[in-house]
Design an enzyme around this catalytic site. Structure first.
Site, PDB file in Angstrom:
ATOM      1  CD  GLU A 118      -1.109   0.589   3.777  1.00  0.00           C
ATOM      2  OE1 GLU A 118      -2.154   1.096   3.497  1.00  0.00           O
ATOM      3  OE2 GLU A 118      -0.901   0.059   4.644  1.00  0.00           O
ATOM      4  CE  LYS A 167      -7.074   0.352   5.480  1.00  0.00           C
ATOM      5  NZ  LYS A 167      -6.003   0.765   6.251  1.00  0.00           N
ATOM      6  CB  CYS A 179      -3.136  -2.161   5.599  1.00  0.00           C
ATOM      7  SG  CYS A 179      -2.129  -2.071   7.239  1.00  0.00           S
TER       8      CYS A 179
END
Length: 517
Positions: free
Chosen positions: A264, A328, A377
């Site tokens: 990321e 995200k 993540c």
């Protein structure tokens, strides 16, 4: 004098619970002593079952505090070493976070003591497990949720591992709590505990005897996972930007997989602010043939907000002048969005792009006959958010996690996150590959086994062949349809049964509460 004599018995169990909670962390990665968790939890279960609600709350809070401080201490590194927060304030912030999150367990243990009093060991054990589950669900969902190091993760291997595709991480944690209550019962009332022990062992036995494979092979894909190993203190340094970007370009050119995945935010500036010539050089290897890449960047703009994203590129998309964008969706409080009233705190941490927008795209990225579902993540802690991607004929055949864990130092956190990814693979029986900045870059098969990994804090490219999978696990089916509500319903059913069932004379919740004042 009298007050001191009354207070001392409450402090001694509190210190024991603090130590037991801290020791429980050894059941998670990197040590992975899963068997230690039921033993530690048995100390809590025995204490709660003998305590008044007030003292049970104190025991639960101390246990949670020890557990979460020992399991989340690495947050200090992100706040002090990289965020520039003064040392005392960073340490206090970790302590306050652990203390606040432990309130869920404190309230749940008070309820366990109140509702379990006067019942048989079997019902008391069920009440303890239900209240434990209630605390974990609350921590996972309320105020955006923070389910890091939830108890079920300790069982990514061992006795309870076969339950993953049936009940998921929170169900596994509840079974572990029931086993702990049974162990406590064997010590406290050995003649009355066998029924509870049998009930506690039923689900593990079921897990080992029930079907274990719910998905089938869906072809293979070669994947190159990049680990740039850029230290966090220079990642956003404008004077080192050119050097870091040249290194990324070299890694992309050297990768040979059908799919290339970066960590990321490997491009630490918004995609719109990149030099077009540099972006063209990055995607050039994927402008022909069937290869593709998922590149970590920020999409959006200052008006609409920047989104932590994975940009997917392939020859077909580049020819049309477009690219796939996954943003995200579940953001990290304080690190990626600012809760109301905490702007001053985030400013102290000096985090670049610390207030981001939520992504919305849930579509899979198709490459080489596989349907890839990106996760960025912290997102892979929330299986309920993407369970819909793992069911149905067009479901994802593999998961890809892109992370940057350099914020948190070199110890414990990386191994913890890898363990969490292993359990996600087990719950949905999908392979999961991880591309991280500094570690743990790895490939995990559909049974949660780490098949290949790069050493942490090294620069490299991990080339793996991943077997995609299709099919639905029982957990994926009920989670995608109902979310975590079936577990909440189970909690409510057990607690209601404890409330209405007759007790031994003189041990009603009302009288217990009065005795505790």
């Amino acid at each position: 004098m009298s007050r001191g004599r009354l207070a001392a018995p409450a402090w001694r169990p509190g210190l024991l619970m603090l130590a037991a909670g801290a020791l429980q962390v050894a059941s998670f990665a990197p040590l992975g002593w899963w068997w230690l968790q039921p033993l530690c939890l048995a100390l809590l279960a025995g204490t709660v079952q003998r305590a008044t609600p007030r003292r049970a709350a104190w025991a639960g809070w101390c246990y949670g505090l020890g557990w979460l401080v020992a399991g989340l201490w690495w947050l200090y590194i992100s706040m002090h070493d990289f965020g520039g927060m003064p040392m005392p304030l960073a340490a206090l912030a970790v302590l306050l976070l652990a203390g606040l999150l432990s309130l869920y367990l404190a309230l749940a243990m008070a309820a366990a003591a109140w509702l379990g009093r006067g019942h048989s060991p079997l019902l008391r054990g069920l009440v303890f497990a239900a209240c434990w589950l209630m605390a974990e669900l609350a921590r996972a969902q309320l105020l955006t949720g923070f389910p890091w190091i939830a108890s079920g993760y300790a069982h990514s291997e061992g006795l309870l591992a076969p339950l993953a595709p049936w009940v998921g991480v929170y169900g596994m944690g509840a079974v572990a709590a029931l086993l702990a209550a049974a162990l406590a019962g064997l010590v406290m009332a050995p003649r009355r505990a066998p029924a509870l022990l049998v009930a506690a062992l039923l689900l593990p036995v079921f897990g080992w005897l029930a079907p274990k494979d719910f998905t089938q092979p869906a072809g293979e894909l070669t994947v190159s996972l990049l680990q740039p190993n850029v230290p966090q203190d220079i990642k956003f340094d404008p004077e080192r930007f050119g050097e870091n970007m040249a290194s990324l370009q070299a890694q992309l050119l050297s990768a040979t997989g059908q799919l290339v995945v970066t960590p990321e935010s490997v491009l630490p500036v918004p995609r719109a602010d990149l030099d077009p010539a540099y972006w063209a050089s990055l995607v050039q290897p994927f402008s022909q043939g069937e290869r593709a890449a998922l590149i970590g960047t920020f999409l959006g703009d200052a008006q609409q907000g920047y989104v932590n994203s994975m940009a997917g590129v392939s020859a077909r998309q580049l020819a049309s002048g477009s690219f796939y964008g996954y943003g995200k969706r579940h953001l990290l409080p304080f690190g990626e969005f600012i809760p109301p009233g905490f702007g001053w705190f985030v400013e102290l941490m000096q985090i670049p792009l610390g207030d981001q927008a939520h992504g919305t795209n849930e579509a899979v990225f198709e490459v080489g006959g596989q349907r890839v579902r990106p996760l960025i993540c912290y997102e892979d802690l929330f299986g309920e958010d993407f369970a819909g991607s793992a069911v149905g004929p067009q479901s994802a055949t593999m998961f890809v996690n892109a992370s940057n864990l350099a914020w948190f130092g070199k110890h414990m956190m990386q191994e913890q996150h890898l363990q969490f990814s292993q359990l996600r693979a087990m719950e949905f029986q999908r392979p999961l590959v991880r591309a991280t900045n500094t570690g743990m870059t790895a490939a995990i098969d559909h049974h949660g086994v780490v098949t290949q990994a790069l050493p942490g804090w090294t620069t490299g490219v991990l080339d793996v062949t991943v077997q995609g999978r299709q099919g639905d696990t029982p957990y994926a089916r009920w989670l995608s349809r109902c979310g975590l509500w079936p577990l909440w319903a189970l909690v409510a059913l057990v607690l209601l049964a404890a409330r209405v069932m007759p007790r031994r004379e003189g041990t009603s919740p009302t009288r217990a509460s009065a005795a505790d004042t």
